[in-house]
Write a protein that holds these residues in place. Structure first.
Motif, PDB file in Angstrom:
ATOM      1  N   ASP A   1      -5.967  -1.879  12.273  1.00  0.00           N
ATOM      2  CA  ASP A   1      -6.461  -3.224  11.966  1.00  0.00           C
ATOM      3  C   ASP A   1      -5.732  -3.740  10.724  1.00  0.00           C
ATOM      4  OD1 ASP A   1      -7.655  -1.925   9.814  1.00  0.00           O
ATOM      5  OD2 ASP A   1      -9.604  -1.780  10.780  1.00  0.00           O
ATOM      6  N   MET A   2      -5.853  -5.020  10.456  1.00  0.00           N
ATOM      7  CA  MET A   2      -5.044  -5.622   9.384  1.00  0.00           C
ATOM      8  C   MET A   2      -5.386  -5.099   7.980  1.00  0.00           C
ATOM      9  SD  MET A   2      -2.899  -7.380  11.035  1.00  0.00           S
ATOM     10  CE  MET A   2      -2.059  -8.467   9.898  1.00  0.00           C
ATOM     11  N   PRO A   3      -6.668  -4.850   7.665  1.00  0.00           N
ATOM     12  CA  PRO A   3      -6.947  -4.385   6.291  1.00  0.00           C
ATOM     13  C   PRO A   3      -6.457  -2.969   5.997  1.00  0.00           C
ATOM     14  CG  PRO A   3      -8.909  -5.370   7.281  1.00  0.00           C
ATOM     15  CD  PRO A   3      -7.904  -5.196   8.385  1.00  0.00           C
ATOM     16  N   ARG A   4      -5.979  -2.234   7.023  1.00  0.00           N
ATOM     17  CA  ARG A   4      -5.583  -0.830   6.799  1.00  0.00           C
ATOM     18  C   ARG A   4      -4.612  -0.693   5.612  1.00  0.00           C
ATOM     19  NH1 ARG A   4      -3.586   3.944   9.742  1.00  0.00           N
ATOM     20  NH2 ARG A   4      -3.443   5.466   8.063  1.00  0.00           N
ATOM     21  N   LEU A   5      -3.653  -1.596   5.542  1.00  0.00           N
ATOM     22  CA  LEU A   5      -2.632  -1.477   4.494  1.00  0.00           C
ATOM     23  C   LEU A   5      -3.278  -1.522   3.105  1.00  0.00           C
ATOM     24  CD1 LEU A   5       0.348  -1.450   3.589  1.00  0.00           C
ATOM     25  CD2 LEU A   5       0.355  -3.937   3.820  1.00  0.00           C
ATOM     26  N   THR A   6      -4.164  -2.490   2.910  1.00  0.00           N
ATOM     27  CA  THR A   6      -4.782  -2.614   1.578  1.00  0.00           C
ATOM     28  C   THR A   6      -5.778  -1.481   1.335  1.00  0.00           C
ATOM     29  OG1 THR A   6      -6.247  -4.221   2.608  1.00  0.00           O
ATOM     30  CG2 THR A   6      -4.486  -5.096   1.249  1.00  0.00           C
ATOM     31  N   ARG A   7      -6.476  -1.068   2.390  1.00  0.00           N
ATOM     32  CA  ARG A   7      -7.396   0.078   2.223  1.00  0.00           C
ATOM     33  C   ARG A   7      -6.638   1.295   1.715  1.00  0.00           C
ATOM     34  NH1 ARG A   7      -9.631  -1.101   7.313  1.00  0.00           N
ATOM     35  NH2 ARG A   7      -8.554   0.650   8.278  1.00  0.00           N
ATOM     36  N   GLU A   8      -5.473   1.537   2.293  1.00  0.00           N
ATOM     37  CA  GLU A   8      -4.687   2.711   1.891  1.00  0.00           C
ATOM     38  C   GLU A   8      -4.152   2.544   0.476  1.00  0.00           C
ATOM     39  OE1 GLU A   8      -4.540   5.452   3.379  1.00  0.00           O
ATOM     40  OE2 GLU A   8      -4.929   5.084   5.506  1.00  0.00           O
TER      41      GLU A   8
ATOM     42  N   VAL B   1      -9.253  -8.670  -9.848  1.00  0.00           N
ATOM     43  CA  VAL B   1     -10.205  -9.464  -9.061  1.00  0.00           C
ATOM     44  C   VAL B   1      -9.491  -9.967  -7.815  1.00  0.00           C
ATOM     45  CG1 VAL B   1     -11.845 -11.367  -9.092  1.00  0.00           C
ATOM     46  CG2 VAL B   1     -11.305 -10.160 -11.223  1.00  0.00           C
ATOM     47  N   GLY B   2      -9.906  -9.461  -6.665  1.00  0.00           N
ATOM     48  CA  GLY B   2      -9.265  -9.815  -5.385  1.00  0.00           C
ATOM     49  C   GLY B   2      -8.570  -8.592  -4.810  1.00  0.00           C
ATOM     50  N   ALA B   3      -8.981  -8.213  -3.592  1.00  0.00           N
ATOM     51  CA  ALA B   3      -8.414  -7.015  -2.950  1.00  0.00           C
ATOM     52  C   ALA B   3      -7.619  -7.386  -1.703  1.00  0.00           C
ATOM     53  CB  ALA B   3      -9.531  -6.030  -2.613  1.00  0.00           C
ATOM     54  N   GLY B   4      -6.909  -8.528  -1.772  1.00  0.00           N
ATOM     55  CA  GLY B   4      -5.908  -8.835  -0.757  1.00  0.00           C
ATOM     56  C   GLY B   4      -4.648  -8.034  -1.070  1.00  0.00           C
ATOM     57  N   LEU B   5      -3.550  -8.377  -0.428  1.00  0.00           N
ATOM     58  CA  LEU B   5      -2.339  -7.580  -0.635  1.00  0.00           C
ATOM     59  C   LEU B   5      -1.888  -7.619  -2.097  1.00  0.00           C
ATOM     60  CD1 LEU B   5      -0.222  -5.780   0.620  1.00  0.00           C
ATOM     61  CD2 LEU B   5       1.133  -7.814   1.142  1.00  0.00           C
TER      62      LEU B   5
ATOM     63  N   GLY C   1      -8.457  -6.481   2.025  1.00  0.00           N
ATOM     64  CA  GLY C   1      -7.576  -7.123   3.014  1.00  0.00           C
ATOM     65  C   GLY C   1      -7.345  -8.590   2.757  1.00  0.00           C
ATOM     66  N   GLY C   2      -8.377  -9.327   2.312  1.00  0.00           N
ATOM     67  CA  GLY C   2      -8.213 -10.769   2.126  1.00  0.00           C
ATOM     68  C   GLY C   2      -7.795 -11.420   3.423  1.00  0.00           C
TER      69      GLY C   2
END
Ligand SMILES: Cc1cc2nc3c(=O)[nH]c(=O)nc-3n(C[C@H](O)[C@H](O)[C@H](O)COP(=O)(O)OP(=O)(O)OC[C@H]3O[C@@H](n4cnc5c(N)ncnc54)[C@H](O)[C@@H]3O)c2cc1C
Length: 360
Positions: free
Chosen positions: A115-122, A13-17, A43-44
Protein backbone atom coordinates in the motif's frame (compact mmCIF):
# COMPACT_ATOMS: atom_id res chain seq x y z
CA UNK A 1 15.39 21.56 32.03
CA UNK A 2 19.08 20.70 31.88
CA UNK A 3 20.77 21.62 28.63
CA UNK A 4 21.83 18.02 28.03
CA UNK A 5 18.15 17.03 27.98
CA UNK A 6 17.13 19.43 25.32
CA UNK A 7 20.01 19.61 22.85
CA UNK A 8 19.32 17.36 19.93
CA UNK A 9 15.57 16.82 20.48
CA UNK A 10 13.55 17.55 17.37
CA UNK A 11 9.81 17.46 16.71
CA UNK A 12 8.74 16.72 13.14
CA UNK A 13 5.14 17.73 12.43
CA UNK A 14 3.72 15.76 9.49
CA UNK A 15 4.45 12.14 8.57
CA UNK A 16 4.16 12.39 4.79
CA UNK A 17 7.21 11.65 2.68
CA UNK A 18 8.96 14.93 3.56
CA UNK A 19 8.47 14.46 7.32
CA UNK A 20 9.40 10.77 7.23
CA UNK A 21 12.60 11.40 5.27
CA UNK A 22 13.56 14.24 7.59
CA UNK A 23 12.82 12.18 10.69
CA UNK A 24 14.85 9.23 9.47
CA UNK A 25 17.85 11.25 8.37
CA UNK A 26 17.91 13.27 11.59
CA UNK A 27 17.59 10.10 13.63
CA UNK A 28 20.55 8.60 11.76
CA UNK A 29 22.48 11.78 12.46
CA UNK A 30 21.96 11.42 16.20
CA UNK A 31 18.92 13.58 16.91
CA UNK A 32 16.22 12.32 19.24
CA UNK A 33 13.21 12.57 16.96
CA UNK A 34 9.51 12.65 17.74
CA UNK A 35 7.01 12.73 14.87
CA UNK A 36 3.44 14.04 15.14
CA UNK A 37 0.65 13.59 12.62
CA UNK A 38 -3.02 14.44 12.77
CA UNK A 39 -3.96 11.27 10.87
CA UNK A 40 -4.15 7.73 12.17
CA UNK A 41 -1.00 6.69 10.36
CA UNK A 42 1.87 7.84 8.20
CA UNK A 43 1.90 8.55 4.46
CA UNK A 44 0.10 11.87 3.99
CA UNK A 45 -0.79 12.10 0.32
CA UNK A 46 0.90 8.75 -0.37
CA UNK A 47 -2.41 7.34 0.79
CA UNK A 48 -4.41 4.12 0.79
CA UNK A 49 -7.93 3.87 2.13
CA UNK A 50 -9.85 0.81 3.25
CA UNK A 51 -13.46 0.61 2.04
CA UNK A 52 -16.06 -1.71 3.61
CA UNK A 53 -19.50 -2.54 2.25
CA UNK A 54 -22.01 -5.36 1.88
CA UNK A 55 -22.17 -7.14 -1.46
CA UNK A 56 -25.39 -8.20 -3.23
CA UNK A 57 -25.44 -11.45 -1.22
CA UNK A 58 -25.22 -9.49 2.05
CA UNK A 59 -21.61 -10.52 2.68
CA UNK A 60 -19.25 -8.00 4.30
CA UNK A 61 -16.46 -7.00 1.95
CA UNK A 62 -13.41 -4.80 2.26
CA UNK A 63 -10.91 -3.58 -0.25
CA UNK A 64 -8.28 -0.87 -0.46
CA UNK A 65 -7.92 2.05 -2.85
CA UNK A 66 -4.80 4.15 -3.39
CA UNK A 67 -6.64 7.46 -3.48
CA UNK A 68 -3.73 9.92 -3.41
CA UNK A 69 -0.66 9.72 -5.64
CA UNK A 70 -0.81 6.83 -8.12
CA UNK A 71 2.96 6.45 -7.84
CA UNK A 72 5.89 8.74 -8.48
CA UNK A 73 8.62 9.30 -11.00
CA UNK A 74 12.31 9.74 -10.18
CA UNK A 75 14.00 12.21 -12.48
CA UNK A 76 17.20 13.04 -10.58
CA UNK A 77 20.06 10.61 -9.89
CA UNK A 78 19.83 11.18 -6.11
CA UNK A 79 16.13 10.39 -5.91
CA UNK A 80 16.57 7.46 -8.32
CA UNK A 81 19.23 6.07 -5.99
CA UNK A 82 16.88 6.44 -3.01
CA UNK A 83 14.02 4.75 -4.92
CA UNK A 84 16.24 1.89 -6.08
CA UNK A 85 17.45 1.34 -2.52
CA UNK A 86 13.84 1.25 -1.33
CA UNK A 87 13.07 -1.27 -4.11
CA UNK A 88 15.91 -3.49 -2.89
CA UNK A 89 14.51 -3.25 0.65
CA UNK A 90 11.13 -4.43 -0.73
CA UNK A 91 9.24 -1.25 0.12
CA UNK A 92 8.73 -0.08 -3.46
CA UNK A 93 8.48 -1.66 -6.88
CA UNK A 94 9.13 -0.03 -10.20
CA UNK A 95 6.14 -0.14 -12.52
CA UNK A 96 5.52 0.77 -16.10
CA UNK A 97 1.73 1.17 -16.34
CA UNK A 98 -0.07 0.27 -19.54
CA UNK A 99 -1.61 3.49 -20.83
CA UNK A 100 -4.99 3.62 -22.60
CA UNK A 101 -4.84 4.56 -26.25
CA UNK A 102 -4.65 8.34 -26.58
CA UNK A 103 -2.82 8.63 -23.21
CA UNK A 104 0.88 9.45 -23.25
CA UNK A 105 3.16 6.73 -21.88
CA UNK A 106 3.53 7.69 -18.20
CA UNK A 107 7.00 6.11 -18.13
CA UNK A 108 8.59 4.32 -15.21
CA UNK A 109 6.98 4.93 -11.83
CA UNK A 110 7.73 3.76 -8.32
CA UNK A 111 4.88 2.35 -6.22
CA UNK A 112 5.06 1.35 -2.54
CA UNK A 113 3.77 -2.19 -1.88
CA UNK A 114 1.41 -3.48 -0.66
CA UNK A 115 0.00 0.00 0.00
CA UNK A 116 1.13 3.60 -0.45
CA UNK A 117 2.01 4.42 3.19
CA UNK A 118 4.47 1.48 3.32
CA UNK A 119 7.40 3.68 2.31
CA UNK A 120 6.84 6.21 5.09
CA UNK A 121 6.02 3.50 7.63
CA UNK A 122 9.39 1.90 6.93
CA UNK A 123 11.25 5.20 7.00
CA UNK A 124 9.72 5.90 10.42
CA UNK A 125 10.37 2.46 11.82
CA UNK A 126 11.94 2.75 15.29
CA UNK A 127 11.15 6.48 15.56
CA UNK A 128 8.69 7.85 18.16
CA UNK A 129 5.45 8.61 16.37
CA UNK A 130 2.37 10.27 17.90
CA UNK A 131 -0.50 9.79 15.48
CA UNK A 132 -4.00 11.27 15.74
CA UNK A 133 -2.25 14.34 17.17
CA UNK A 134 -3.03 17.51 15.20
CA UNK A 135 -0.57 20.20 16.23
CA UNK A 136 -2.43 23.48 16.49
CA UNK A 137 0.30 25.68 18.02
CA UNK A 138 4.05 25.74 18.50
CA UNK A 139 5.42 28.00 21.21
CA UNK A 140 8.96 29.19 21.74
CA UNK A 141 9.99 28.99 25.40
CA UNK A 142 13.33 30.11 26.91
CA UNK A 143 14.73 26.60 26.70
CA UNK A 144 13.04 25.07 23.67
CA UNK A 145 9.87 24.58 21.66
CA UNK A 146 6.60 23.38 23.11
CA UNK A 147 3.83 21.87 21.00
CA UNK A 148 0.09 21.92 21.60
CA UNK A 149 -2.51 19.54 20.25
CA UNK A 150 -6.23 20.21 20.72
CA UNK A 151 -5.19 22.91 23.18
CA UNK A 152 -3.16 20.48 25.34
CA UNK A 153 0.59 20.91 25.82
CA UNK A 154 2.50 17.88 24.52
CA UNK A 155 5.14 16.41 26.84
CA UNK A 156 8.72 17.52 26.29
CA UNK A 157 10.62 20.50 24.98
CA UNK A 158 12.34 20.42 21.60
CA UNK A 159 15.50 22.11 20.45
CA UNK A 160 14.13 22.23 16.90
CA UNK A 161 10.73 21.95 15.23
CA UNK A 162 10.28 20.89 11.62
CA UNK A 163 6.97 21.58 9.88
CA UNK A 164 6.42 19.11 7.01
CA UNK A 165 2.85 19.87 6.00
CA UNK A 166 1.01 21.49 3.09
CA UNK A 167 1.62 25.26 3.01
CA UNK A 168 -1.71 26.47 4.40
CA UNK A 169 -1.30 24.18 7.39
CA UNK A 170 2.33 25.23 7.93
CA UNK A 171 1.37 28.90 7.61
CA UNK A 172 -1.06 28.64 10.52
CA UNK A 173 1.77 27.51 12.83
CA UNK A 174 4.36 29.87 11.35
CA UNK A 175 2.37 33.11 11.58
CA UNK A 176 3.59 34.04 15.08
CA UNK A 177 7.25 33.02 14.68
CA UNK A 178 8.09 33.60 11.02
CA UNK A 179 5.47 35.91 9.50
CA UNK A 180 7.49 36.29 6.27
CA UNK A 181 7.48 32.53 5.66
CA UNK A 182 3.81 32.32 6.63
CA UNK A 183 2.98 35.00 4.08
CA UNK A 184 4.84 33.14 1.32
CA UNK A 185 3.23 29.84 2.29
CA UNK A 186 -0.35 31.12 2.10
CA UNK A 187 0.31 32.41 -1.39
CA UNK A 188 1.26 28.99 -2.76
CA UNK A 189 -1.40 27.70 -5.10
CA UNK A 190 -2.39 24.23 -3.90
CA UNK A 191 -4.85 22.56 -6.23
CA UNK A 192 -7.77 20.63 -4.75
CA UNK A 193 -8.80 17.24 -6.12
CA UNK A 194 -12.05 15.32 -5.75
CA UNK A 195 -11.36 11.58 -5.99
CA UNK A 196 -13.83 8.77 -6.67
CA UNK A 197 -13.06 5.25 -5.44
CA UNK A 198 -15.48 2.77 -6.98
CA UNK A 199 -15.85 -0.94 -7.36
CA UNK A 200 -17.75 -2.09 -10.44
CA UNK A 201 -18.26 -4.99 -12.82
CA UNK A 202 -15.34 -5.42 -15.18
CA UNK A 203 -15.79 -3.20 -18.24
CA UNK A 204 -16.14 -4.83 -21.65
CA UNK A 205 -12.84 -3.37 -22.83
CA UNK A 206 -10.33 -1.49 -20.69
CA UNK A 207 -7.12 -3.51 -20.91
CA UNK A 208 -5.05 -0.68 -19.46
CA UNK A 209 -3.85 0.58 -16.09
CA UNK A 210 -4.06 4.33 -16.54
CA UNK A 211 -5.97 6.76 -18.77
CA UNK A 212 -5.88 10.52 -19.07
CA UNK A 213 -9.16 10.97 -20.92
CA UNK A 214 -10.08 14.07 -22.89
CA UNK A 215 -12.97 14.76 -20.55
CA UNK A 216 -14.00 18.02 -18.82
CA UNK A 217 -14.26 16.38 -15.38
CA UNK A 218 -11.81 13.48 -15.18
CA UNK A 219 -8.06 14.09 -15.15
CA UNK A 220 -6.87 10.57 -14.42
CA UNK A 221 -8.59 7.19 -14.33
CA UNK A 222 -6.79 4.13 -13.01
CA UNK A 223 -7.51 0.47 -12.31
CA UNK A 224 -6.36 0.00 -8.72
CA UNK A 225 -6.55 -3.81 -8.81
CA UNK A 226 -4.13 -3.93 -11.74
CA UNK A 227 -1.41 -2.13 -9.78
CA UNK A 228 1.55 -4.11 -8.46
CA UNK A 229 0.96 -5.88 -5.15
CA UNK A 230 -2.77 -5.07 -5.05
CA UNK A 231 -5.66 -7.54 -4.83
CA UNK A 232 -7.44 -8.34 -8.10
CA UNK A 233 -10.83 -10.08 -7.84
CA UNK A 234 -12.46 -11.93 -10.71
CA UNK A 235 -15.08 -9.86 -12.51
CA UNK A 236 -14.29 -6.63 -10.59
CA UNK A 237 -12.74 -3.35 -11.62
CA UNK A 238 -11.49 -1.10 -8.80
CA UNK A 239 -11.59 2.42 -10.22
CA UNK A 240 -9.81 5.46 -8.85
CA UNK A 241 -10.79 8.65 -10.70
CA UNK A 242 -9.13 11.98 -9.97
CA UNK A 243 -11.16 15.02 -11.06
CA UNK A 244 -9.49 17.90 -12.84
CA UNK A 245 -8.12 20.68 -10.62
CA UNK A 246 -10.35 23.40 -12.12
CA UNK A 247 -13.49 21.24 -11.76
CA UNK A 248 -12.51 20.28 -8.19
CA UNK A 249 -11.92 23.93 -7.30
CA UNK A 250 -15.28 24.92 -8.74
CA UNK A 251 -17.09 22.26 -6.70
CA UNK A 252 -14.84 22.04 -3.66
CA UNK A 253 -17.61 22.86 -1.15
CA UNK A 254 -20.30 20.66 -2.76
CA UNK A 255 -21.68 17.74 -0.73
CA UNK A 256 -19.97 14.40 -1.33
CA UNK A 257 -23.17 12.75 -2.69
CA UNK A 258 -23.45 15.36 -5.42
CA UNK A 259 -19.81 14.99 -6.40
CA UNK A 260 -19.99 11.20 -6.34
CA UNK A 261 -22.94 11.11 -8.73
CA UNK A 262 -21.15 13.46 -11.18
CA UNK A 263 -17.92 11.49 -11.03
CA UNK A 264 -19.68 8.14 -11.53
CA UNK A 265 -21.43 9.53 -14.61
CA UNK A 266 -18.13 10.95 -15.84
CA UNK A 267 -16.35 7.59 -15.52
CA UNK A 268 -19.11 5.94 -17.60
CA UNK A 269 -18.69 8.67 -20.23
CA UNK A 270 -14.94 8.09 -20.32
CA UNK A 271 -15.46 4.35 -20.78
CA UNK A 272 -18.23 4.85 -23.34
CA UNK A 273 -20.49 2.31 -21.61
CA UNK A 274 -22.74 2.09 -18.54
CA UNK A 275 -20.99 1.04 -15.33
CA UNK A 276 -22.61 -1.32 -12.83
CA UNK A 277 -21.30 0.05 -9.52
CA UNK A 278 -21.18 -2.23 -6.49
CA UNK A 279 -19.68 0.32 -4.10
CA UNK A 280 -18.38 3.87 -4.39
CA UNK A 281 -17.17 6.69 -2.17
CA UNK A 282 -15.46 10.05 -2.69
CA UNK A 283 -12.60 11.83 -0.97
CA UNK A 284 -11.85 15.55 -1.13
CA UNK A 285 -8.20 16.58 -1.19
CA UNK A 286 -8.17 20.26 -0.32
CA UNK A 287 -4.43 20.39 -0.96
CA UNK A 288 -3.57 17.76 -3.57
CA UNK A 289 -0.77 19.13 -5.69
CA UNK A 290 1.26 22.30 -5.91
CA UNK A 291 0.56 24.48 -8.93
CA UNK A 292 3.91 26.28 -8.76
CA UNK A 293 6.38 25.20 -6.05
CA UNK A 294 8.42 27.91 -4.34
CA UNK A 295 11.60 26.06 -5.42
CA UNK A 296 11.04 27.72 -8.80
CA UNK A 297 11.77 31.07 -7.16
CA UNK A 298 14.44 30.25 -4.60
CA UNK A 299 14.69 28.13 -1.45
CA UNK A 300 13.79 24.46 -1.46
CA UNK A 301 13.41 24.48 2.34
CA UNK A 302 13.44 27.00 5.18
CA UNK A 303 15.68 26.79 8.23
CA UNK A 304 16.31 29.33 10.97
CA UNK A 305 19.26 28.11 12.99
CA UNK A 306 18.84 30.75 15.68
CA UNK A 307 15.35 29.64 16.63
CA UNK A 308 15.55 26.00 15.48
CA UNK A 309 12.55 26.26 13.18
CA UNK A 310 12.48 24.45 9.84
CA UNK A 311 9.95 23.89 7.04
CA UNK A 312 9.94 21.38 4.21
CA UNK A 313 7.50 19.75 1.80
CA UNK A 314 6.64 19.50 -1.87
CA UNK A 315 5.47 23.12 -2.00
CA UNK A 316 9.10 24.11 -1.36
CA UNK A 317 11.05 21.32 -3.02
CA UNK A 318 9.31 20.88 -6.35
CA UNK A 319 6.48 18.92 -7.85
CA UNK A 320 5.23 15.68 -6.32
CA UNK A 321 6.90 13.09 -4.13
CA UNK A 322 10.33 13.81 -5.58
CA UNK A 323 9.96 17.47 -4.59
CA UNK A 324 8.95 16.48 -1.04
CA UNK A 325 12.02 14.24 -0.76
CA UNK A 326 14.33 16.90 -2.17
CA UNK A 327 13.02 19.51 0.23
CA UNK A 328 13.51 17.22 3.24
CA UNK A 329 17.05 16.31 2.16
CA UNK A 330 17.93 19.98 1.63
CA UNK A 331 16.65 20.83 5.11
CA UNK A 332 18.60 18.02 6.78
CA UNK A 333 21.69 19.16 4.93
CA UNK A 334 21.24 22.75 6.16
CA UNK A 335 20.73 21.57 9.71
CA UNK A 336 23.69 19.23 9.50
CA UNK A 337 26.10 21.89 8.43
CA UNK A 338 24.82 24.31 11.02
CA UNK A 339 27.14 23.92 13.98
CA UNK A 340 24.65 25.45 16.41
CA UNK A 341 21.99 22.92 15.56
CA UNK A 342 23.32 20.05 17.62
CA UNK A 343 26.32 19.04 19.67
CA UNK A 344 29.54 17.93 18.01
CA UNK A 345 29.22 14.55 19.75
CA UNK A 346 26.14 13.90 17.62
CA UNK A 347 27.79 14.69 14.31
CA UNK A 348 27.84 11.18 12.99
CA UNK A 349 27.77 10.06 9.36
CA UNK A 350 26.53 12.62 6.88
CA UNK A 351 22.75 12.20 7.06
CA UNK A 352 22.26 12.43 3.31
CA UNK A 353 24.30 9.26 2.98
CA UNK A 354 22.38 7.25 5.55
CA UNK A 355 21.58 3.85 4.10
CA UNK A 356 18.05 2.50 3.96
CA UNK A 357 17.73 -0.64 5.96
CA UNK A 358 14.77 -3.01 5.90
CA UNK A 359 13.04 -3.06 9.27
CA UNK A 360 13.15 -6.85 9.51
C1 LIG B 1 -4.76 12.99 -5.84
C2 LIG B 1 -3.27 13.14 -5.81
C3 LIG B 1 -2.50 12.70 -6.88
C4 LIG B 1 -1.11 12.83 -6.86
N1 LIG B 1 -0.37 12.36 -7.90
C5 LIG B 1 0.99 12.40 -7.82
C6 LIG B 1 1.80 11.80 -8.83
O1 LIG B 1 1.28 11.22 -9.78
N2 LIG B 1 3.16 11.87 -8.70
C7 LIG B 1 3.76 12.49 -7.64
O2 LIG B 1 4.98 12.52 -7.54
N3 LIG B 1 3.01 13.07 -6.68
C8 LIG B 1 1.65 13.05 -6.74
N4 LIG B 1 0.90 13.62 -5.76
C9 LIG B 1 1.56 14.49 -4.78
C10 LIG B 1 2.35 13.73 -3.71
O3 LIG B 1 1.51 12.81 -3.07
C11 LIG B 1 2.87 14.78 -2.75
O4 LIG B 1 3.67 15.71 -3.47
C12 LIG B 1 3.74 14.24 -1.62
O5 LIG B 1 3.22 13.03 -1.11
C13 LIG B 1 3.81 15.34 -0.56
O6 LIG B 1 4.50 14.90 0.57
P1 LIG B 1 4.65 15.90 1.82
O7 LIG B 1 5.33 15.11 2.87
O8 LIG B 1 5.24 17.18 1.37
O9 LIG B 1 3.14 16.27 2.27
P2 LIG B 1 1.95 15.35 2.75
O10 LIG B 1 2.02 14.01 2.14
O11 LIG B 1 0.71 16.14 2.55
O12 LIG B 1 2.20 15.16 4.32
C14 LIG B 1 1.81 16.13 5.26
C15 LIG B 1 1.38 15.44 6.54
O13 LIG B 1 1.12 16.45 7.51
C16 LIG B 1 0.02 16.05 8.29
N5 LIG B 1 -0.53 17.25 8.91
C17 LIG B 1 -1.12 18.31 8.31
N6 LIG B 1 -1.47 19.23 9.23
C18 LIG B 1 -1.07 18.74 10.43
C19 LIG B 1 -1.13 19.25 11.76
N7 LIG B 1 -1.65 20.46 12.06
N8 LIG B 1 -0.63 18.48 12.76
C20 LIG B 1 -0.09 17.26 12.50
N9 LIG B 1 -0.01 16.74 11.25
C21 LIG B 1 -0.48 17.48 10.23
C22 LIG B 1 -0.90 15.37 7.29
O14 LIG B 1 -1.82 14.48 7.94
C23 LIG B 1 0.10 14.62 6.40
O15 LIG B 1 0.33 13.30 6.85
C24 LIG B 1 -0.49 13.46 -5.74
C25 LIG B 1 -1.26 13.86 -4.66
C26 LIG B 1 -2.63 13.69 -4.68
C27 LIG B 1 -3.44 14.10 -3.48
Amino acid sequence: MAISDRVGRVAVVGAGLAGAVCARQLSFAGWRVQVFDKSRGAGGRLATRRASWQDAAGQSRTTKFDHGAVGFAATTPAFQAFAEQACRAGWLVSWRPVAASGTNDPGLMYVPVPDMPRLTRELLSGIDFCWDTPIDAVQRKDDGWQLRSRGEVQPGLFHAVILAMPPAQSAALLAEHAPGWAQQAVQVDMQPCWTLMGLADTPSAAPWDIARPHHPVIELLSRNERRPGREPQDGEAHWVAHARADWSRQHVERPGDWVQARLQDAVAECLGEPVRWRHAVVHRWRYAQTGLPLAESGDSCWWNAASGLGVCGDFLGGLGAEGAWQSAMALVEKMHWNAGARPASQQVAHPARAELQPSG
